[in-house]
Design a protein around this motif. Structure first.
Motif, PDB file in Angstrom:
ATOM      1  N   ILE A 254      -9.164  -4.496   4.771  1.00 15.80           N
ATOM      2  CA  ILE A 254      -8.316  -4.723   5.938  1.00 15.80           C
ATOM      3  C   ILE A 254      -8.243  -3.476   6.807  1.00 15.80           C
ATOM      4  O   ILE A 254      -8.249  -3.550   8.042  1.00 15.80           O
ATOM      5  CB  ILE A 254      -6.901  -5.152   5.490  1.00 15.80           C
ATOM      6  N   ALA A 255      -8.176  -2.314   6.174  1.00 14.86           N
ATOM      7  CA  ALA A 255      -8.048  -1.062   6.920  1.00 14.86           C
ATOM      8  C   ALA A 255      -9.238  -0.816   7.832  1.00 14.86           C
ATOM      9  O   ALA A 255      -9.081  -0.247   8.925  1.00 14.86           O
ATOM     10  CB  ALA A 255      -7.877   0.108   5.952  1.00 14.86           C
ATOM     11  N   GLY A 260      -7.682   1.966   9.978  1.00 14.61           N
ATOM     12  CA  GLY A 260      -6.814   2.710   9.083  1.00 14.61           C
ATOM     13  C   GLY A 260      -7.616   3.495   8.069  1.00 14.61           C
ATOM     14  O   GLY A 260      -8.836   3.349   7.970  1.00 14.61           O
ATOM     15  N   SER A 261      -6.929   4.340   7.323  1.00 17.28           N
ATOM     16  CA  SER A 261      -7.618   5.140   6.320  1.00 17.28           C
ATOM     17  C   SER A 261      -6.684   5.400   5.147  1.00 17.28           C
ATOM     18  O   SER A 261      -5.459   5.267   5.254  1.00 17.28           O
ATOM     19  CB  SER A 261      -8.069   6.483   6.914  1.00 17.28           C
ATOM     20  N   ARG A 262      -7.271   5.778   4.038  1.00 12.75           N
ATOM     21  CA  ARG A 262      -6.468   6.182   2.892  1.00 12.75           C
ATOM     22  C   ARG A 262      -5.774   7.504   3.189  1.00 12.75           C
ATOM     23  O   ARG A 262      -6.220   8.261   4.045  1.00 12.75           O
ATOM     24  CB  ARG A 262      -7.351   6.323   1.650  1.00 12.75           C
ATOM     25  N   GLY A 263      -4.687   7.744   2.447  1.00 18.07           N
ATOM     26  CA  GLY A 263      -3.989   9.006   2.663  1.00 18.07           C
ATOM     27  C   GLY A 263      -2.580   8.970   2.118  1.00 18.07           C
ATOM     28  O   GLY A 263      -2.325   8.364   1.075  1.00 18.07           O
ATOM     29  N   ALA A 270       1.090   4.574   9.872  1.00 21.17           N
ATOM     30  CA  ALA A 270       0.251   4.289  11.043  1.00 21.17           C
ATOM     31  C   ALA A 270      -0.518   2.988  10.852  1.00 21.17           C
ATOM     32  O   ALA A 270      -0.636   2.164  11.774  1.00 21.17           O
ATOM     33  CB  ALA A 270      -0.717   5.448  11.286  1.00 21.17           C
ATOM     34  N   PHE A 271      -1.046   2.782   9.634  1.00 21.09           N
ATOM     35  CA  PHE A 271      -1.748   1.538   9.322  1.00 21.09           C
ATOM     36  C   PHE A 271      -0.809   0.343   9.478  1.00 21.09           C
ATOM     37  O   PHE A 271      -1.165  -0.684  10.082  1.00 21.09           O
ATOM     38  CB  PHE A 271      -2.298   1.596   7.890  1.00 21.09           C
ATOM     39  N   GLY A 328      -2.892   4.979  -1.000  1.00 21.07           N
ATOM     40  CA  GLY A 328      -2.811   6.242  -1.728  1.00 21.07           C
ATOM     41  C   GLY A 328      -1.781   6.166  -2.839  1.00 21.07           C
ATOM     42  O   GLY A 328      -0.942   5.262  -2.869  1.00 21.07           O
ATOM     43  N   ARG A 329      -1.830   7.113  -3.745  1.00 23.23           N
ATOM     44  CA  ARG A 329      -0.912   7.096  -4.883  1.00 23.23           C
ATOM     45  C   ARG A 329       0.481   7.558  -4.475  1.00 23.23           C
ATOM     46  O   ARG A 329       0.645   8.427  -3.620  1.00 23.23           O
ATOM     47  CB  ARG A 329      -1.444   7.985  -6.000  1.00 23.23           C
TER      48      ARG A 329
END
Length: 350
Positions: A254-255, A260-263, A270-271, A328-329
């Motif tokens: 979906i990102a 969008g991005s991981r982080g 923002a996502f 992200g964790r």
């Protein structure tokens, strides 16, 4: 200038398709969650209720919208399934035999049982879908002579789901409105002979938004049905669990469409804001010491659902928590209590 405009449109349509993919996955996952946690009988009852509700809400208005109301009942019903599902990106075929017999076929791969999900769907659940919708089209049209004859089911190992609408010479009892004839085979599909949407009233932007809405509509219907059938506590658990599982599995996919991005919590916020925009929602963001708060002004998906219980919001809670885990964790996402479980919803992130 035109290039810029076209690029912006394509980017918007990609976002809409990403939303469609998320809700598509959620609906399929929800059925599998009920199958595995509640059993086949409960899953079949749930699916029947979902599709009967959609049929009662959407079939007759859809015939008008698609310009099919003037057709003979069997032809109108089959063409409705062909065109409405085609709009949603479903692989579907239509074959006219005569004014009292028209075929509909869903060849592989099946949209609703995407990928390996088809291996977890009992035949009883697929039959419940047909009983919920296809078997009731004659009653909705006021013609009790119209029934549906199913000749194949994909989940039983046959090469598609297919059958035909048939107008009989006599009114049908309830248990006669959907029957099986596994010894029959649908005619070959001829795309040139299939109905088409009028381009003037169905331009590309309308089709792209309808594609998104098609998938979202299943969740709009399914969440309140889940609560009514299983009760708020059990339904809330199943809605939340499904959302979390699907969110975790689908974040990367979906990102990509939402840029969008991981982080960290910042990237996830923002996502999420982009996701809200792609769903035509508005969210206000505030930040304090690395933690974020999002105020979701409305939930348009459920805005006009008269029996929307507060437990339906577990859909969003599960999805957002799962998507956060995919991003992200250790990105906590919590829905703060709201008046009557209705928007505005306030989400704390991080």
């Amino acid at each position: 200038m035109n290039g810029t405009t076209d690029g912006a449109r394509e980017a918007q349509w990609l976002k809409w398709r990403s939303v469609a993919e998320l809700y598509h996955a959620y609906f399929t996952g929800l059925i599998l969650t009920v199958v595995t946690r509640r059993g086949t009988a409960d899953a079949a009852e749930f699916v029947f209720r979902v599709f009967r509700r959609q049929q009662q809400e959407r079939f007759l208005p859809g015939l008008e919208k698609l310009g099919l109301s003037h057709l003979p009942p069997a032809v109108a019903a089959a063409q409705y399934h062909y065109l409405s599902n085609w709009i949603g990106g479903v692989h579907v075929e239509y074959m006219y035999e005569n004014d009292r017999k028209a075929w509909i076929r869903y060849p592989p791969p099946r949209w609703i049982w995407k990928g390996t999900a088809i291996c977890g769907v009992p035949g009883e659940v697929s039959r419940a879908m047909l009983r919920g919708w296809h078997a009731n089209n004659g009653a909705a049209l006021g013609d009790l002579r119209l029934g549906f004859v199913c000749t194949k089911q994909s989940v039983d190992g046959q090469d598609g789901l297919e059958g035909y609408y048939c107008e009989y010479d006599h009114p049908l009892e309830i248990d006669q409105r959907m029957v099986f004839a596994r010894h029959l085979e649908a005619p070959l599909f001829d795309p040139a002979a299939a109905p088409a949407l009028p381009v003037a009233s169905w331009p590309k932007p309308r089709l792209e938004k309808a594609y998104r809405n098609y998938a979202m509509e299943y969740v709009r219907t399914a969440a309140p049905v889940m609560v009514q059938v299983f009760g708020p506590e059990d339904a809330g658990y199943l809605l939340h669990l499904t959302g979390k599982l699907i969110g975790m599995q689908y974040f990367d996919e979906i990102a990509r469409g939402l840029s969008g991005s991981r982080g960290s919590a910042k990237e996830f916020t923002a996502f999420l804001q982009t996701l809200f925009g792609a769903q035509d929602e508005v969210a206000e963001i505030s930040e304090s010491e690395g933690a974020f708060e999002m105020r979701q002004q409305s939930w348009k998906l459920m805005a006009d659902v008269g029996d929307c219980h507060p437990a339906c919001a577990r859909v969003l809670e599960g999805l957002f928590q799962g998507l956060a885990a995919g991003c992200g964790r250790h990105i906590p996402v919590h829905l703060k209590p709201s008046a009557g479980g209705k928007p505005p919803f306030v989400w704390s992130i991080g």
